[in-house]
Structure formats: C-alpha cells, structure tokens
Design an enzyme around this catalytic site. Sequence first.
Site, PDB file in Angstrom:
ATOM      1  N   LEU A 225      -3.820 -13.754-102.073  1.00 51.57           N
ATOM      2  CA  LEU A 225      -2.938 -13.392-103.176  1.00 51.57           C
ATOM      3  C   LEU A 225      -3.714 -13.106-104.463  1.00 51.57           C
ATOM      4  CD1 LEU A 225      -0.003 -13.079-104.163  1.00 51.57           C
ATOM      5  CD2 LEU A 225      -0.035 -15.518-104.731  1.00 51.57           C
ATOM      6  N   ASP A 226      -3.535 -11.895-104.994  1.00 48.31           N
ATOM      7  CA  ASP A 226      -4.125 -11.463-106.273  1.00 48.31           C
ATOM      8  C   ASP A 226      -5.653 -11.557-106.284  1.00 48.31           C
ATOM      9  OD1 ASP A 226      -1.629 -10.872-107.364  1.00 48.31           O
ATOM     10  OD2 ASP A 226      -1.351 -12.917-108.099  1.00 48.31           O
ATOM     11  N   GLU A 227      -6.278 -11.476-105.114  1.00 52.54           N
ATOM     12  CA  GLU A 227      -7.736 -11.571-105.046  1.00 52.54           C
ATOM     13  C   GLU A 227      -8.365 -10.374-104.347  1.00 52.54           C
ATOM     14  OE1 GLU A 227      -9.188 -15.291-103.589  1.00 52.54           O
ATOM     15  OE2 GLU A 227      -7.769 -16.479-104.768  1.00 52.54           O
TER      16      GLU A 227
END
Length: 282
Positions: A225-227
Amino acid sequence: MSHSYILTLSCPDRLGLVHAVSGFLLEHGGNVEEAAQYNDHATGLFFMRVQFACAPHDRASLQDQLARFAEPHQMRWSLHATDQPIKTVLLVSKEGHCLNDLLFRWKSGLLSVDIRAIISNHRDFYQLAASYNVPFHHLPVTPATKAQAEARQLEIIEAEGAELVVLARYMQVLSDALCQRLTGRAINIHHSFLPSFKGAKPYAQAHDRGVKLIGATAHYVTSDLDEGPIIEQDVTRAEHTDTVEALTARGRDTESQVLARAVKWHSEHRVLLNGHKTVIFR
C-alpha cells in the site's frame, strides 16, 4: 508520409548499445527525432527511449525485427505509435479535484490519453462525466461486495482496452490480485505525509501539528500500500496563518499537478521501471 514511433528498452549495460540501437533504426529507415539514455551503475542496467520517424512500415513486421535484434542483448522493450493515445480508465470516489483536472487537460489536448470510462464507488460525478461524454460506472463497494465490485472494475477496464488506470483520489484499497493484474499500468496519487497522518482528514492532522511543507506523491500501484515505484513528487510551503481549508486547497492543487505530470510522462512512454524505482526521461 512517415510514421513516428517511440521505442523504450532496458537491458544489461554493455559497450556499444547506443550505436547498436541507432544502427538498427538506420538500417530500417528510421530517423531519430529524440533520444535519451541512462546507465545505472548500481544495477548494471541500461535504459533508453528513442522517438523516430520512418517510412510506412507493417508494425507487426517492425516488431518482429525488433524482437530478433533485442534477443541477444537481453532487452525488455516496447514500441508505440505516437499518434495513438493511451486508452485510459479513471477511478474516483468523492474528491473530484484530480478528476476535474485530468478531464480538462485531456479535452484541452494536453495529455496523450483517450479517457474511455470513469468508475466510482459514489454517484457524485456522473454529471461531470456526462458533460465530457465519458461513460460513468457506479460500483458501490462494501466489505461484502468488494470482490464482485473489483471483478466488474476489471471487466470494464479490459472491455475498454485500457492500457492505463488512474486512481484519481479513489479511496478504496485494491486487492493484491487486482494490483497484480494492473502491474505497471495503474497510477495512484496521495498526500506525501505518509506514514504520518494516516486515515481521515490528513490536512487537518497536519495543520494541528503545524507542518511547514505539504506535498503529493504519484506512484505505480502495487500490493504494498502506497509503496509502489514513485513517478513524481512535489511540495509547497505551509504558513502559520493557513487555515485547514487553505492547507487542504493548496494540497489538492499540488496533488492535481503531480498526478497530471505522472500521467503525461507515462502516456508519452517516458517512464521506465527500474526495480522499485523509475527512470524518467523528461
């Protein structure tokens, strides 16, 4: 009449690669219009983007010849016609600043995309979609219906032949399975406070802490997530006089600009994946 193409490639670095690529294009009547390359000494990889014009070619034949040329160099490559905008599907929830910005830039001829559909888990923007003559699909998402909703999303994406999916403030976490299906062709945008100020009202949380910089990050979607690999980031200063509303408005402007640049570079085939990072040929 000549046709214009963009060739992108990456491979293990070795002597003479630029000469080899330019020689291949010359041999096939290609005239280089724009070229950029990068040698990553840390990974030993070579990256290149070339825009070239050539006499009318059977694209399938040109791709076959490229495949034979690329094989001994262990190249990962792709070929794109410059006159074919990328078919794109947008996902959005209830914040429309990025959606509005992308639709305006598209209709203004500023993005090389063809927006085929808008998918949302809310009805808020169906009239906006209609004003741009873009099909709008309302797909509510609950924990109980998430799998069915994602299956329908993927069905729409594939039916439209979408090469790019943009999460224009779509406030749902995609499943690992969907992330994997969209690897390298889905872009997300979020505020750059993460991992701080998670959850609802991040700008209010930031205001409460008195931050001096706010920003935004556009990246490829992965199951982490969001990486995912970062495409673009930017920041703007915050002042002690800023209200929550002023901070939020400035943050939304930054998000819109960062996402638009990421979509533009991707649609112009200027972004090459380099492991967990990206190479951007601006």
